[in-house]
Design a protein around this motif. Structure first.
Motif, PDB file in Angstrom:
ATOM      1  N   UNK A  52       1.118  -1.220   0.123  1.00  0.00           N
ATOM      2  CA  UNK A  52       0.074   0.145   0.413  1.00  0.00           C
ATOM      3  C   UNK A  52       0.661   1.306   0.104  1.00  0.00           C
ATOM      4  N   UNK A  53       0.579   2.133  -0.937  1.00  0.00           N
ATOM      5  CA  UNK A  53       1.417   3.403  -1.435  1.00  0.00           C
ATOM      6  C   UNK A  53       0.807   4.629  -1.873  1.00  0.00           C
ATOM      7  N   UNK A  54       1.001   5.447  -1.706  1.00  0.00           N
ATOM      8  CA  UNK A  54       0.286   6.673  -2.429  1.00  0.00           C
ATOM      9  C   UNK A  54       0.972   7.471  -2.833  1.00  0.00           C
ATOM     10  N   UNK A  55       0.683   7.379  -4.562  1.00  0.00           N
ATOM     11  CA  UNK A  55       1.396   8.398  -4.935  1.00  0.00           C
ATOM     12  C   UNK A  55       1.020   9.359  -5.768  1.00  0.00           C
ATOM     13  N   UNK A  56       2.329  10.850  -5.682  1.00  0.00           N
ATOM     14  CA  UNK A  56       1.037  12.237  -5.138  1.00  0.00           C
ATOM     15  C   UNK A  56       1.105  13.186  -7.227  1.00  0.00           C
ATOM     16  N   UNK A  57       1.297  13.885  -7.162  1.00  0.00           N
ATOM     17  CA  UNK A  57       1.444  14.150  -8.622  1.00  0.00           C
ATOM     18  C   UNK A  57       2.823  14.991  -8.596  1.00  0.00           C
ATOM     19  N   UNK A  58       3.479  15.935  -7.674  1.00  0.00           N
ATOM     20  CA  UNK A  58       4.859  15.695  -7.951  1.00  0.00           C
ATOM     21  C   UNK A  58       5.627  14.832  -8.316  1.00  0.00           C
TER      22      UNK A  58
ATOM     23  N   UNK B 169      -6.874   8.637   3.751  1.00  0.00           N
ATOM     24  CA  UNK B 169      -6.081   8.715   2.616  1.00  0.00           C
ATOM     25  C   UNK B 169      -6.859  10.116   1.898  1.00  0.00           C
ATOM     26  N   UNK B 170      -7.687  10.665   2.378  1.00  0.00           N
ATOM     27  CA  UNK B 170      -7.683  12.126   1.947  1.00  0.00           C
ATOM     28  C   UNK B 170      -7.021  12.969   2.835  1.00  0.00           C
ATOM     29  N   UNK B 171      -6.989  12.487   4.249  1.00  0.00           N
ATOM     30  CA  UNK B 171      -6.218  13.606   5.140  1.00  0.00           C
ATOM     31  C   UNK B 171      -4.776  13.494   4.785  1.00  0.00           C
ATOM     32  N   UNK B 172      -4.380  11.843   4.906  1.00  0.00           N
ATOM     33  CA  UNK B 172      -2.628  12.424   3.758  1.00  0.00           C
ATOM     34  C   UNK B 172      -2.622  13.411   2.647  1.00  0.00           C
ATOM     35  N   UNK B 173      -4.178  12.676   1.741  1.00  0.00           N
ATOM     36  CA  UNK B 173      -3.541  13.632   0.639  1.00  0.00           C
ATOM     37  C   UNK B 173      -3.945  15.138   1.319  1.00  0.00           C
ATOM     38  N   UNK B 174      -5.267  15.757   2.022  1.00  0.00           N
ATOM     39  CA  UNK B 174      -4.470  17.055   2.290  1.00  0.00           C
ATOM     40  C   UNK B 174      -3.192  17.715   3.087  1.00  0.00           C
ATOM     41  N   UNK B 175      -3.029  16.833   3.635  1.00  0.00           N
ATOM     42  CA  UNK B 175      -2.048  17.704   4.676  1.00  0.00           C
ATOM     43  C   UNK B 175      -0.477  17.266   3.760  1.00  0.00           C
ATOM     44  N   UNK B 176      -0.465  16.448   2.271  1.00  0.00           N
ATOM     45  CA  UNK B 176       0.609  16.874   1.128  1.00  0.00           C
ATOM     46  C   UNK B 176       0.612  18.087   0.599  1.00  0.00           C
ATOM     47  N   UNK B 177      -0.773  17.908   0.546  1.00  0.00           N
ATOM     48  CA  UNK B 177      -0.875  19.467  -0.788  1.00  0.00           C
ATOM     49  C   UNK B 177      -0.995  20.843   0.235  1.00  0.00           C
TER      50      UNK B 177
END
Length: 384
Positions: free
Chosen positions: A335-341, A373-381
């Protein structure tokens, strides 16, 4: 809830190598340790390949069981993953390509024996390390075919081999005896200017063999241009023009016949099984497709040779027993999350536990994981 045993796919576990084209495959060892610690805390147990196949054969599934697999046979599976699995009483399965086995002898130090900055981190397992993991019961070895490479598939030139590209497999094919060392300090990279024809994973279809004069001419041409050739803005156009000139007088290339292709597939599958069984003194019964690339015909060959065979992500819903009596193993990625950058994070144990529950049909776990997942994405943003 589903009684299917989830099968998780890992690759390397250690310290990401920034200059490696596939560095995203490396789960930091601290994250892996946390993941295993949480799995243990949540009551999970790991299965060997034989146990995994047996519970699917009988339909008798242990509660909270998981099958952990590791592709390619990286050195850090011994240095980091194995001692972490030992710590929690877990076991995993490594799919190994004999072509990549390190020829060294003896056991290299692990992270529980030496400071990390004193360890050899990047490379591939040797036979002694595989035998020791098998003896300890923390890792077992199964087959990943012989070559794990890519081959040309048609006469279409799509690029040219150049410094900094990701066609490392062309270097493997030029010097197969040095494949095990490609992550090391003395890794070979060269033959710049060579044509990159349309290509595919080694076991997914027939190989196209071009007239070698085009390759030889382009390598010589690139060398003649001098050291700064690939810094020029027009280097691709220059090589393209030379390629057209060379192809005008070159002979026709050749595509493997279907019979030759399937004979090569059968050799890769039988030879890897033979070598692994000889070196490890055990039966090798499970096969994983290198890069997930195969054809229906190749799949039938694998099913006739192995008790269990992985399926690609596109066929994940087609797991189960086939007409040959071989089990089709559907896997889920670590399990991993890829970001736009372009960055990636591995969220760790609680996220993975939620996913496993969701995978087996737990709707509440799915909702919690989506919020997480949404919280992690928001934190990254917000951190940008």
């Amino acid at each position: 809830m589903s009684r299917e045993v989830p099968c998780i796919m890992y690759h390397t576990v250690g310290i990401p190598k920034p200059d490696w084209v596939w560095s995203f495959l490396t789960m930091p060892f601290e994250t892996f340790d946390h993941e295993m610690r949480v799995l243990k805390k949540c009551g999970y147990r790991t299965l060997s390949s034989a146990e995994f196949l047996e519970c699917h054969r009988t339909g008798e599934f242990p509660d909270k069981a998981v099958y952990l697999t590791f592709d390619d046979g990286y050195l850090d599976n011994w240095v980091f993953a194995a001692p972490i699995l030992e710590k929690y009483g877990f076991c995993g399965t490594i799919f190994v390509n004999p072509d990549f086995v390190d020829p060294s002898m003896g056991l290299r130090p692990r992270y529980d024996e030496r400071p990390v900055d004193e360890l050899e981190l990047y490379g591939f397992l040797n036979w002694d390390e595989m035998r020791e993991m098998e003896r300890r019961g923390c890792m077992e070895i199964q087959s990943h075919a012989m070559t794990h490479t890519w081959y040309f598939s048609s006469p279409e030139i799509v690029d040219f081999h150049h410094p900094g590209d990701d066609y490392v497999w062309m270097d493997w094919n030029d010097r197969p005896e040095k494949k095990y060392g490609y992550l090391g300090a003395d890794a070979y990279r060269g033959n710049w200017g060579a044509p990159v024809y349309a290509h595919r994973k080694s076991l997914s279809g027939p190989v196209y063999t071009p007239d070698p004069s085009v390759r030889e001419g382009l390598i010589a041409f690139a060398a003649e241009q001098g050291e700064g050739f690939f810094d020029r803005a027009d280097w691709r156009e220059a090589l393209g023009g030379k390629a057209d000139e060379l192809q005008a007088t070159a002979g026709e290339g050749r595509l493997e016949t279907d019979a030759e292709y399937l004979e090569r597939v059968r050799w890769e599958l039988t030879e890897s099984k033979r070598v692994l069984e000889r070196e490890l003194g055990k039966s090798v019964d499970v096969f994983c497709w290198p890069g997930g690339g195969y054809s229906d015909e190749a799949e039938a060959i694998a099913a006739s040779l192995y008790k269990g065979v992985t399926v690609g992500s596109a066929k994940r819903d087609q797991g189960g027993w086939d007409e040959h009596g071989s089990f089709k193993i559907a896997r889920i990625g670590a399990q991993s999350l890829f970001f736009e950058d372009g960055s990636i994070i591995y969220p760790g144990g609680w996220y993975t536990c939620l996913f496993l529950r969701e995978y087996q049909g737990d709707g509440v776990a799915r909702f919690i994981r989506q919020v997480y997942k949404a919280a992690l994405l928001l934190k990254k943003k917000m951190a940008r």
